[in-house]
Each structure stands twice: as structure tokens, then as C-alpha cells.
Design a protein around this motif. Structure first.
Motif, mmCIF file in Angstrom:
data_model
loop_
_atom_site.group_PDB
_atom_site.id
_atom_site.type_symbol
_atom_site.label_atom_id
_atom_site.label_comp_id
_atom_site.label_asym_id
_atom_site.label_seq_id
_atom_site.Cartn_x
_atom_site.Cartn_y
_atom_site.Cartn_z
ATOM 1 N N THR A 18 0.866 -1.172 0.000
ATOM 2 C CA THR A 18 0.000 0.000 0.000
ATOM 3 C C THR A 18 0.906 1.225 0.000
ATOM 4 O O THR A 18 1.853 1.284 0.794
ATOM 5 C CB THR A 18 -0.894 0.015 1.258
ATOM 6 O OG1 THR A 18 -1.654 -1.191 1.267
ATOM 7 C CG2 THR A 18 -1.819 1.213 1.271
ATOM 8 N N GLN A 78 3.980 3.884 -5.477
ATOM 9 C CA GLN A 78 3.677 5.298 -5.738
ATOM 10 C C GLN A 78 3.453 5.529 -7.234
ATOM 11 O O GLN A 78 2.545 6.270 -7.625
ATOM 12 C CB GLN A 78 4.804 6.191 -5.214
ATOM 13 C CG GLN A 78 4.984 6.166 -3.717
ATOM 14 C CD GLN A 78 3.804 6.723 -2.940
ATOM 15 O OE1 GLN A 78 2.937 7.404 -3.474
ATOM 16 N NE2 GLN A 78 3.768 6.443 -1.646
ATOM 17 N N SER A 81 0.064 4.443 -8.102
ATOM 18 C CA SER A 81 -0.982 5.364 -7.640
ATOM 19 C C SER A 81 -1.218 6.489 -8.636
ATOM 20 O O SER A 81 -2.274 7.124 -8.630
ATOM 21 C CB SER A 81 -0.641 5.932 -6.252
ATOM 22 O OG SER A 81 0.397 6.902 -6.337
#
Length: 156
Positions: A18, A78, A81
Motif C-alpha cells: 500500500t 507510488q 498510484s
């Protein structure tokens, strides 16, 4: 190469963590023109900082490389994302910065940095090749052994 980041990772038996939230007054990613800047990522395992200590003192060079690999997975989280699971939006990694917590006489920061570099090339192929700086520092956030940051080039 497949355009799915997650499928590329699955081939290597890896999963994206995550993405970390910033620990201070900054953001994790910034896109400026075609460049994605990713803030420093530390090695995380099950949501907790991993590889606490200094390479060449309390941790081995191999453990440092493993820490760098874990931190590089944070970079990919990242990236994901921002681009979703679509690697067709990525041109390449431009630059990788590797910071290694170590004693003054440790001289193998580049070898530790290979943990991150090797992972990124394994996952992204030619797009994972990059310029890199590996430096030794006296300490890093929460006492981890390695922190990495990166600049990615995205398609316009």
C-alpha cells in the motif's frame, strides 16, 4: 512486455505494498510536465518499517540490498498510484537516489543500491534502466537502513 505493472510483479512473485502516506508536510508524488517525482520510500513489510539498523554495523550488505529492494517496491506503489496498472504510460525511470545508513568506513553503498536497481530492471525491463546516486548517511527516518527516491518519465 505486458502493460500491467501488477502482472509483471506477479511473474516475480512480488506484490505492491500500500503506498505510504507522507510523514510530514509534503506530498508523496508530484507530476510536473512529463516527470513524476516520488518522495523517499523506506522498506516496509506488512505496513511496518523493516530493516532497522545500519548496513555494515548491525545489518549485512545482503540485508541492505533486501532493504533497498523493499523500498523500491514502495516506489512502484507510488508509480501505480499515478498511472494505475498501466505501464504504457511510463517511458522510463530517469533517476534513482539511494541513501544507505552506514558507518563512516562502509564503502559498498553502490552494492546496496543494486538491490533497488535490480528489482526495477527486473520488473520494468529496459524502462527500468536509470542513472543513480548511492550515498552513505549516518541515519534515516525511524532508523531504517535504506531510503530511495526516484524520478520517472511519463508519456505526455
Amino acid at each position: 512486455m505486458n502493460n500491467s505493472l501488477r502482472e509483471q510483479l506477479e511473474k516475480l512473485d512480488l506484490q505492491l505494498p500500500t503506498p505510504d502516506s507522507p510523514a510530514g508536510n509534503y506530498v508523496s508524488t508530484v507530476v510536473s510536465q512529463n516527470l513524476l517525482y516520488v518522495s523517499g520510500q523506506i522498506p516496509m513489510l506488512n505496513g511496518q518499517p523493516a530493516f532497522i539498523g545500519r548496513v555494515g554495523e548491525t545489518l549485512s550488505e545482503e540485508q541492505g540490498m533486501a532493504a533497498a529492494e523493499l523500498a523500491a517496491l514502495g516506489l512502484l506503489a507510488q508509480l501505480d498510484s499515478v498511472i494505475g496498472d498501466d505501464l504504457s504510460k511510463l517511458v522510463r525511470i530517469v533517476r534513482l537516489g539511494v541513501f544507505v545508513a552506514c558507518p563512516n568506513d562502509f564503502k559498498r553503498q553502490g552494492a546496496v543500491g543494486n538491490g533497488a536497481s535490480n528489482l526495477l530492471v527486473s520488473v520494468l525491463g529496459k524502462a527500468g534502466r536509470h542513472v543513480r546516486t548511492s550515498v552513505g548517511v549516518s541515519s534515516l527516518p525511524v532508523g531504517v537502513a535504506v531510503e530511495v527516491d526516484a524520478i520517472f518519465e511519463l508519456k505526455p
